[in-house]
Design an enzyme around this catalytic site. Structure first.
Site, PDB file in Angstrom:
ATOM      1  N   TYR A 188      32.122  37.420  26.583  1.00 36.54           N
ATOM      2  CA  TYR A 188      31.276  36.574  26.552  1.00 36.54           C
ATOM      3  C   TYR A 188      30.234  37.041  25.736  1.00 36.54           C
ATOM      4  CZ  TYR A 188      35.097  33.523  27.329  1.00 36.54           C
ATOM      5  OH  TYR A 188      36.960  32.704  27.609  1.00 36.54           O
ATOM      6  N   LYS A 239      42.842  43.055  34.033  1.00 36.64           N
ATOM      7  CA  LYS A 239      44.373  44.278  33.163  1.00 36.64           C
ATOM      8  C   LYS A 239      44.013  45.617  33.068  1.00 36.64           C
ATOM      9  CE  LYS A 239      46.157  42.485  30.598  1.00 36.64           C
ATOM     10  NZ  LYS A 239      48.452  42.434  30.560  1.00 36.64           N
ATOM     11  N   ASP A 272      48.103  38.806  33.644  1.00 35.35           N
ATOM     12  CA  ASP A 272      49.275  37.988  32.581  1.00 35.35           C
ATOM     13  C   ASP A 272      49.388  37.333  34.146  1.00 35.35           C
ATOM     14  OD1 ASP A 272      49.071  40.548  33.348  1.00 35.35           O
ATOM     15  OD2 ASP A 272      50.612  41.144  31.463  1.00 35.35           O
ATOM     16  N   ASP A 296      38.222  32.123  32.043  1.00 33.60           N
ATOM     17  CA  ASP A 296      38.078  30.786  32.102  1.00 33.60           C
ATOM     18  C   ASP A 296      39.721  29.883  31.324  1.00 33.60           C
ATOM     19  OD1 ASP A 296      37.364  29.110  29.795  1.00 33.60           O
ATOM     20  OD2 ASP A 296      36.286  30.187  28.713  1.00 33.60           O
ATOM     21  N   ASP A 300      41.308  27.401  33.710  1.00 36.92           N
ATOM     22  CA  ASP A 300      42.092  26.023  33.271  1.00 36.92           C
ATOM     23  C   ASP A 300      43.660  25.774  33.013  1.00 36.92           C
ATOM     24  OD1 ASP A 300      39.614  25.017  31.619  1.00 36.92           O
ATOM     25  OD2 ASP A 300      40.375  25.822  29.721  1.00 36.92           O
TER      26      ASP A 300
END
Ligand code: NAD
Length: 416
Positions: A188, A239, A272, A296, A300
């Site tokens: 970001y 990852k 993942d 993020d 959620d």
């Protein structure tokens, strides 16, 4: 780590640990136990004044913030603790008044405050304002200028709401996990961050994922310290199979663990498959630590396990100042400004109130009071009161204000 106690009322503690007892409390010497009176253990007997900056923001922000103000007024009136509050504009409301999403003056107040309590920003009204002045830019500036690198998002499933989750009751009942998201680095913020016209009818967009060792170390320490006060387990997610930043993340977490925290269990998971596990068997986790982007998304996902966005608090913490021993901190509900329900008394104030509870716990070392606030929320839910977002058959629908009043009423009973 100063003030990283979890809610005792809802969280299983490690053997031999009393609720909310923190070594810093003794050092700070501002809350003492009077005789054997457990009720008063969280009273601030020296009446230290805590400076708060309230930034209600847009949409339902001011509506849910009103319930925090009600609570603050009661705490002050009862002499439990004293807050000096200032209020400022942020987001669209700041843009309307000043053509920026947060002014330098408000930023200065945020820096001077012991904690910032933030509502929510944004809405369709500001869709076409310049990109730099968009409502969210105010929040990003606060995070950046205050150096808030650690975002803590607890996902706790209150027993009364287990049926509101999209997962089966047995998968979520008693769920209590903490997601620690790195907040000031990663993709970001990384440079270059550009869209280039390639001149052949094509454009190229670039975002850059960057992490330095120190950024991974400090977020790791927040996660390990929290785990020590909870169930002593950290799951680090990245990852590493496809990203260099994942390789470094994994390496640094492993080193910090071996060097400073080998009493804590550390597991590594690819982000993942971690996401899959979160919806398959979330109770296997205690503390999850991950980068800005994965955090993020994963937070959620964890959020929805507990039923509604209206239930989810968060804390964003900076470094501990070597001199004052205080952390810069901002507390906010996870949800946005919910323009679809704004101004109608439909907003659930629990996420906002629980965010204030996190401020009591992490900024003001008032873990017992935060526990009581959590217990008051649980009791109100158990009594069947529900705002529209968590309404189920047989429960009683209430407005934002009624929910806030009911929670304060329960807290008053617990404090009596
Ligand atoms: P949102 O969180 O505002 O709303 C999503 C859905 O959840 C809506 O249906 C809303 O009614 C409901 N909801 C959210 N909070 C609720 C509460 N407390 N009680 C009851 N229901 C609640 O997300 P969105 O609709 O994607 O975004 C709306 C605006 O908020 C956008 O401008 C977005 O950019 C902004 N936003 C701001 C923040 C922030 O301030 N931190 C976070 C997310 C979105």
């Amino acid at each position: 780590m100063p003030g990283l106690d979890p809610p005792a009322g809802l969280k299983p503690r490690r053997r031999g640990e009393g609720p909310g007892i923190h070594p810093l409390r003794k050092m700070m010497d501002c809350r003492v136990k009077r005789g054997n009176d457990e009720q008063n253990v969280f009273e601030d007997t020296t009446m230290t004044t805590h400076k708060l900056l309230l930034l209600p923001g847009d949409g339902i922000g001011p509506e849910v913030m009103a319930e925090v103000k009600r609570l603050i007024d009661w705490l002050s009136a009862k002499g439990i603790t004293k807050f000096e509050t200032e209020q400022g504009l942020v987001g669209g409301s700041a843009y309307d008044a000043h053509k920026v999403s947060i002014t330098d003056d408000t930023m200065a107040k945020a820096k001077a405050a012991d904690a910032v309590i933030f509502g929510a920003v944004g809405g369709p009204k500001w869709d076409s304002v310049p990109y730099e002045a968009r409502p969210e830019a105010g929040l990003l500036r606060l995070r950046k200028d205050l150096g808030l690198f650690a975002n803590l998002r607890p996902a706790v499933c209150y027993p009364a709401l287990a049926d509101a989750s999209s997962l089966k009751r047995e998968a979520v009942e008693g769920l209590d996990i903490m997601i620690v998201r790195e907040l000031t680095g990663g993709v970001y913020f990384g440079e270059p961050k550009t869209i280039t016209d390639l001149g052949n009818g094509q454009k190229r967009a670039i975002d850059t994922q960057v992490y330095d060792t120190y950024e991974i170390e400090r977020i790791g320490r927040v996660a390990f310290d929290l785990a020590r006060k909870r169930r002593n387990k950290v799951t680090s997610m990245e990852k590493r199979n496809v990203m260099k930043s994942g390789v470094l993340w994994n390496e640094v977490m492993t080193q910090v663990h071996a060097r400073e925290y080998n009493d804590v269990t550390l597991e590594h998971q690819l982000a993942d498959s971690g996401g899959m596990m979160l919806v398959k068997y979330p109770k296997q986790f205690d503390v999850i630590v991950t980068d800005n982007l994965f955090g993020d998304m994963l937070s959620d996902i964890a959020a929805m396990l507990t039923g509604s966005l209206g239930m989810l608090p968060s804390a964003s913490l900076g470094e501990v100042d070597a001199k004052t021993k205080k952390r810069r901190a901002l507390y906010e509900p996870v949800h946005g400004s919910a323009p679809d329900i704004a101004g109608r008394g439909l907003a659930n104030p629990i996420a906002m109130l629980a965010s204030f509870g996190m401020a009591l716990r992490y900024s003001f070392d008032m873990g017992e009071l935060a526990d009581k606030l959590d217990a008051a929320i649980a009791a109100v839910l158990a009594s069947g009161l529900r705002t529209a977002d968590i309404k189920s058959e047989g429960s009683k629908g209430v407005s934002t204000t009624q929910m806030g009043e009911a929670i304060l009423g329960e807290l008053q009973k617990l404090h009596a």
